[in-house]
Write a protein that holds these residues in place. Structure first.
Motif, PDB file in Angstrom:
ATOM      1  N   VAL A  43       3.506  -9.767  14.759  1.00 17.29           N
ATOM      2  CA  VAL A  43       3.171  -8.673  13.845  1.00 17.29           C
ATOM      3  C   VAL A  43       2.142  -9.172  12.840  1.00 17.29           C
ATOM      4  O   VAL A  43       2.096 -10.352  12.506  1.00 17.29           O
ATOM      5  CB  VAL A  43       4.420  -8.155  13.103  1.00 17.29           C
ATOM      6  N   MET A  44       1.310  -8.253  12.359  1.00 18.57           N
ATOM      7  CA  MET A  44       0.272  -8.599  11.394  1.00 18.57           C
ATOM      8  C   MET A  44       0.788  -8.299   9.990  1.00 18.57           C
ATOM      9  O   MET A  44       1.242  -7.183   9.708  1.00 18.57           O
ATOM     10  CB  MET A  44      -0.999  -7.796  11.686  1.00 18.57           C
ATOM     11  N   MET A  45       0.713  -9.304   9.106  1.00 16.66           N
ATOM     12  CA  MET A  45       1.190  -9.143   7.738  1.00 16.66           C
ATOM     13  C   MET A  45       0.232  -9.822   6.773  1.00 16.66           C
ATOM     14  O   MET A  45      -0.588 -10.662   7.157  1.00 16.66           O
ATOM     15  CB  MET A  45       2.594  -9.729   7.575  1.00 16.66           C
ATOM     16  N   GLY A  46       0.339  -9.437   5.513  1.00 18.19           N
ATOM     17  CA  GLY A  46      -0.443 -10.069   4.465  1.00 18.19           C
ATOM     18  C   GLY A  46       0.416 -10.248   3.230  1.00 18.19           C
ATOM     19  O   GLY A  46       1.465  -9.612   3.088  1.00 18.19           O
ATOM     20  N   GLN A  47      -0.028 -11.111   2.327  1.00 18.11           N
ATOM     21  CA  GLN A  47       0.733 -11.388   1.104  1.00 18.11           C
ATOM     22  C   GLN A  47       0.101 -10.645  -0.074  1.00 18.11           C
ATOM     23  O   GLN A  47      -1.109 -10.733  -0.305  1.00 18.11           O
ATOM     24  CB  GLN A  47       0.751 -12.882   0.808  1.00 18.11           C
ATOM     25  N   ARG A  48       0.922  -9.926  -0.808  1.00 19.48           N
ATOM     26  CA  ARG A  48       0.429  -9.228  -1.984  1.00 19.48           C
ATOM     27  C   ARG A  48       0.058 -10.230  -3.081  1.00 19.48           C
ATOM     28  O   ARG A  48       0.720 -11.246  -3.239  1.00 19.48           O
ATOM     29  CB  ARG A  48       1.473  -8.238  -2.498  1.00 19.48           C
ATOM     30  N   ALA A  49      -0.985  -9.931  -3.813  1.00 15.93           N
ATOM     31  CA  ALA A  49      -1.478 -10.847  -4.830  1.00 15.93           C
ATOM     32  C   ALA A  49      -0.460 -11.056  -5.946  1.00 15.93           C
ATOM     33  O   ALA A  49       0.357 -10.173  -6.240  1.00 15.93           O
ATOM     34  CB  ALA A  49      -2.791 -10.315  -5.409  1.00 15.93           C
ATOM     35  N   LYS A  50      -0.526 -12.220  -6.562  1.00 12.05           N
ATOM     36  CA  LYS A  50       0.430 -12.584  -7.610  1.00 12.05           C
ATOM     37  C   LYS A  50       0.352 -11.649  -8.815  1.00 12.05           C
ATOM     38  O   LYS A  50       1.353 -11.382  -9.473  1.00 12.05           O
ATOM     39  CB  LYS A  50       0.154 -14.029  -8.061  1.00 12.05           C
ATOM     40  N   GLY A  51      -0.845 -11.111  -9.105  1.00 13.27           N
ATOM     41  CA  GLY A  51      -1.008 -10.287 -10.283  1.00 13.27           C
ATOM     42  C   GLY A  51      -0.553  -8.850 -10.130  1.00 13.27           C
ATOM     43  O   GLY A  51      -0.564  -8.088 -11.105  1.00 13.27           O
ATOM     44  N   HIS A  52      -0.142  -8.446  -8.944  1.00 13.17           N
ATOM     45  CA  HIS A  52       0.290  -7.065  -8.741  1.00 13.17           C
ATOM     46  C   HIS A  52       1.608  -6.784  -9.457  1.00 13.17           C
ATOM     47  O   HIS A  52       2.539  -7.602  -9.406  1.00 13.17           O
ATOM     48  CB  HIS A  52       0.460  -6.769  -7.253  1.00 13.17           C
ATOM     49  N   VAL A  53       1.670  -5.627 -10.080  1.00 11.88           N
ATOM     50  CA  VAL A  53       2.917  -5.236 -10.739  1.00 11.88           C
ATOM     51  C   VAL A  53       3.983  -4.910  -9.698  1.00 11.88           C
ATOM     52  O   VAL A  53       5.169  -5.200  -9.884  1.00 11.88           O
ATOM     53  CB  VAL A  53       2.667  -4.018 -11.658  1.00 11.88           C
ATOM     54  N   PHE A  54       3.559  -4.306  -8.587  1.00 10.42           N
ATOM     55  CA  PHE A  54       4.500  -3.881  -7.548  1.00 10.42           C
ATOM     56  C   PHE A  54       4.594  -4.948  -6.462  1.00 10.42           C
ATOM     57  O   PHE A  54       3.633  -5.262  -5.788  1.00 10.42           O
ATOM     58  CB  PHE A  54       4.037  -2.546  -6.958  1.00 10.42           C
ATOM     59  N   MET A  55       5.745  -5.560  -6.316  1.00  9.79           N
ATOM     60  CA  MET A  55       6.049  -6.554  -5.285  1.00  9.79           C
ATOM     61  C   MET A  55       5.027  -7.703  -5.224  1.00  9.79           C
ATOM     62  O   MET A  55       4.464  -7.996  -4.162  1.00  9.79           O
ATOM     63  CB  MET A  55       6.162  -5.892  -3.909  1.00  9.79           C
ATOM     64  N   PRO A  56       4.766  -8.400  -6.330  1.00 12.84           N
ATOM     65  CA  PRO A  56       3.830  -9.523  -6.278  1.00 12.84           C
ATOM     66  C   PRO A  56       4.346 -10.640  -5.373  1.00 12.84           C
ATOM     67  O   PRO A  56       5.559 -10.897  -5.318  1.00 12.84           O
ATOM     68  CB  PRO A  56       3.759  -9.982  -7.739  1.00 12.84           C
ATOM     69  N   ASP A  57       3.424 -11.283  -4.671  1.00 17.42           N
ATOM     70  CA  ASP A  57       3.710 -12.440  -3.806  1.00 17.42           C
ATOM     71  C   ASP A  57       4.463 -12.097  -2.523  1.00 17.42           C
ATOM     72  O   ASP A  57       4.610 -12.955  -1.647  1.00 17.42           O
ATOM     73  CB  ASP A  57       4.489 -13.532  -4.558  1.00 17.42           C
ATOM     74  N   LYS A  58       4.957 -10.879  -2.386  1.00 15.51           N
ATOM     75  CA  LYS A  58       5.728 -10.526  -1.204  1.00 15.51           C
ATOM     76  C   LYS A  58       4.807 -10.333   0.002  1.00 15.51           C
ATOM     77  O   LYS A  58       3.654  -9.935  -0.122  1.00 15.51           O
ATOM     78  CB  LYS A  58       6.514  -9.232  -1.440  1.00 15.51           C
ATOM     79  N   TRP A  59       5.351 -10.618   1.189  1.00 15.37           N
ATOM     80  CA  TRP A  59       4.627 -10.391   2.441  1.00 15.37           C
ATOM     81  C   TRP A  59       4.983  -9.007   2.961  1.00 15.37           C
ATOM     82  O   TRP A  59       6.169  -8.643   3.021  1.00 15.37           O
ATOM     83  CB  TRP A  59       4.988 -11.452   3.465  1.00 15.37           C
ATOM     84  N   VAL A  60       3.953  -8.237   3.328  1.00 10.82           N
ATOM     85  CA  VAL A  60       4.173  -6.845   3.729  1.00 10.82           C
ATOM     86  C   VAL A  60       3.236  -6.468   4.871  1.00 10.82           C
ATOM     87  O   VAL A  60       2.279  -7.184   5.187  1.00 10.82           O
ATOM     88  CB  VAL A  60       3.930  -5.879   2.545  1.00 10.82           C
ATOM     89  N   PHE A  61       3.494  -5.314   5.460  1.00  8.44           N
ATOM     90  CA  PHE A  61       2.570  -4.698   6.406  1.00  8.44           C
ATOM     91  C   PHE A  61       1.542  -3.902   5.598  1.00  8.44           C
ATOM     92  O   PHE A  61       1.833  -3.465   4.488  1.00  8.44           O
ATOM     93  CB  PHE A  61       3.318  -3.765   7.350  1.00  8.44           C
ATOM     94  N   PRO A  62       0.343  -3.687   6.123  1.00 11.80           N
ATOM     95  CA  PRO A  62      -0.635  -2.893   5.375  1.00 11.80           C
ATOM     96  C   PRO A  62      -0.150  -1.460   5.184  1.00 11.80           C
ATOM     97  O   PRO A  62       0.457  -0.870   6.068  1.00 11.80           O
ATOM     98  CB  PRO A  62      -1.898  -2.957   6.248  1.00 11.80           C
ATOM     99  N   GLY A  63      -0.429  -0.926   4.005  1.00 10.32           N
ATOM    100  CA  GLY A  63      -0.006   0.431   3.714  1.00 10.32           C
ATOM    101  C   GLY A  63      -0.257   0.775   2.263  1.00 10.32           C
ATOM    102  O   GLY A  63      -0.640  -0.073   1.459  1.00 10.32           O
ATOM    103  N   GLY A  64      -0.033   2.034   1.915  1.00 13.93           N
ATOM    104  CA  GLY A  64      -0.242   2.466   0.544  1.00 13.93           C
ATOM    105  C   GLY A  64      -0.061   3.964   0.402  1.00 13.93           C
ATOM    106  O   GLY A  64       0.438   4.642   1.311  1.00 13.93           O
TER     107      GLY A  64
END
Length: 222
Positions: A43-64
Motif C-alpha cells: 500500500v502507498m502511504m505518506g507521513q504527515r508533517a510534524k507541524g500539522h495540527v491534525f495528526m502530526p507525524d502519523k502515517w496515512v493514505f492520501p486524502g482530504g
C-alpha cells in the motif's frame, strides 16, 4: 471469524480516545481517502508533517476534504451502480457520490503526485468503496470520511509517488510494514479491512461513528 462478523472491542477502537479537553461539538466536514494497492501486497502511504495540527507525524493514505468543485470534475468512467448506492447510505448525504471518489483522486495527485487516468479523467468504476467513518464529537476536528480502494496497476500511469507539503516520505509498504507504522486508529482499522479484502473475503463496507455514547459499527449493504 470473517470481517463482516467483526465487532468492536477495547483493543480495536476505530478512533483515538478522548483527551482531557472537551471541545464544543462541530459539524463534520466531508472527506475522502484513496488506498492504492500494488501487487496485492503493498500500500502507498505518506507521513504527515510534524507541524500539522491534525495528526502530526502519523502515517496515512492520501486524502482530504471534499471541495465544492469535485463533483464537476471529468471522469473517463463513472462509479458502478452498487458503489453509488453504498455511498448514499448512512443518513443524509449532501453530495453526489462521484464527488467523494473524485476528491480522493484529486488529493492523491496533490499529496503524492500520482495521477489516476489520462486526459479524460480517472476510471471511477475501478474504485471500490471500503469504509465510512465519522470522527467522534469529542474531537476538535471532525470529518465524515469515505475510504476507497484501487489496484494501482489498473489505475495509475506510474507508481512512483513524490512527497509534498502535506505528506512526507511517500512510498510503498508491505502490509506488514504498514501495520508497524505510527498509524491513526482509524487508519489501522481500515487497513485491517483492506487485508481482509485482499485475502478474498466478501466484506461489506463498515460505517463507523459515535452514537449513544459509544463507538458503533454497522455494515452497509445496498
Amino acid at each position: 471469524m470473517s470481517a463482516n462478523e467483526f465487532k468492536l472491542n477495547e483493543d480495536e477502537k476505530p478512533f483515538d480516545p478522548p483527551g482531557a479537553d472537551k471541545p464544543k461539538p462541530i459539524k463534520p466536514r466531508d472527506a475522502a481517502t484513496l488506498i492504492l494497492v500494488r501487487g496485492g501486497r503493498e500500500v502507498m502511504m505518506g507521513q504527515r508533517a510534524k507541524g500539522h495540527v491534525f495528526m502530526p507525524d502519523k502515517w496515512v493514505f492520501p486524502g482530504g476534504r471534499v471541495d465544492p468543485g469535485d463533483a464537476r470534475l471529468p471522469a473517463a468512467t463513472e462509479l458502478t451502480p452498487e458503489t453509488e448506492a453504498l455511498l448514499r447510505l448512512g443518513g443524509t448525504v449532501r453530495r453526489p457520490p462521484r464527488a467523494f471518489a473524485l476528491a480522493a483522486v484529486r488529493e492523491t495527485l496533490e499529496e503524492a503526485g500520482l495521477r489516476l487516468g489520462g486526459a479524460a479523467g480517472p476510471e471511477l468504476d475501478k474504485l471500490s468503496f471500503v469504509a465510512r467513518a465519522i470522527t467522534p464529537p469529542y474531537r476538535p476536528r471532525r470529518f465524515d470520511a469515505r475510504f476507497f480502494l484501487a489496484d494501482a496497476e489498473a489505475v495509475l500511469a506510474h507508481d512512483d509517488p513524490t512527497a509534498g507539503e502535506e505528506l512526507l516520505h511517500t512510498r510503498w509498504f508491505s502490509l506488514e510494514e504498514a501495520e508497524a507504522l505510527d498509524l491513526p486508529s482509524i487508519t489501522r482499522f481500515v487497513l485491517k479491512e483492506v487485508r481482509a479484502r485482499l485475502a478474498g473475503e466478501a466484506v461489506l463496507p463498515p460505517f463507523l461513528r459515535w452514537a449513544r455514547g459509544a463507538h458503533t459499527l454497522e455494515r452497509l449493504t445496498s
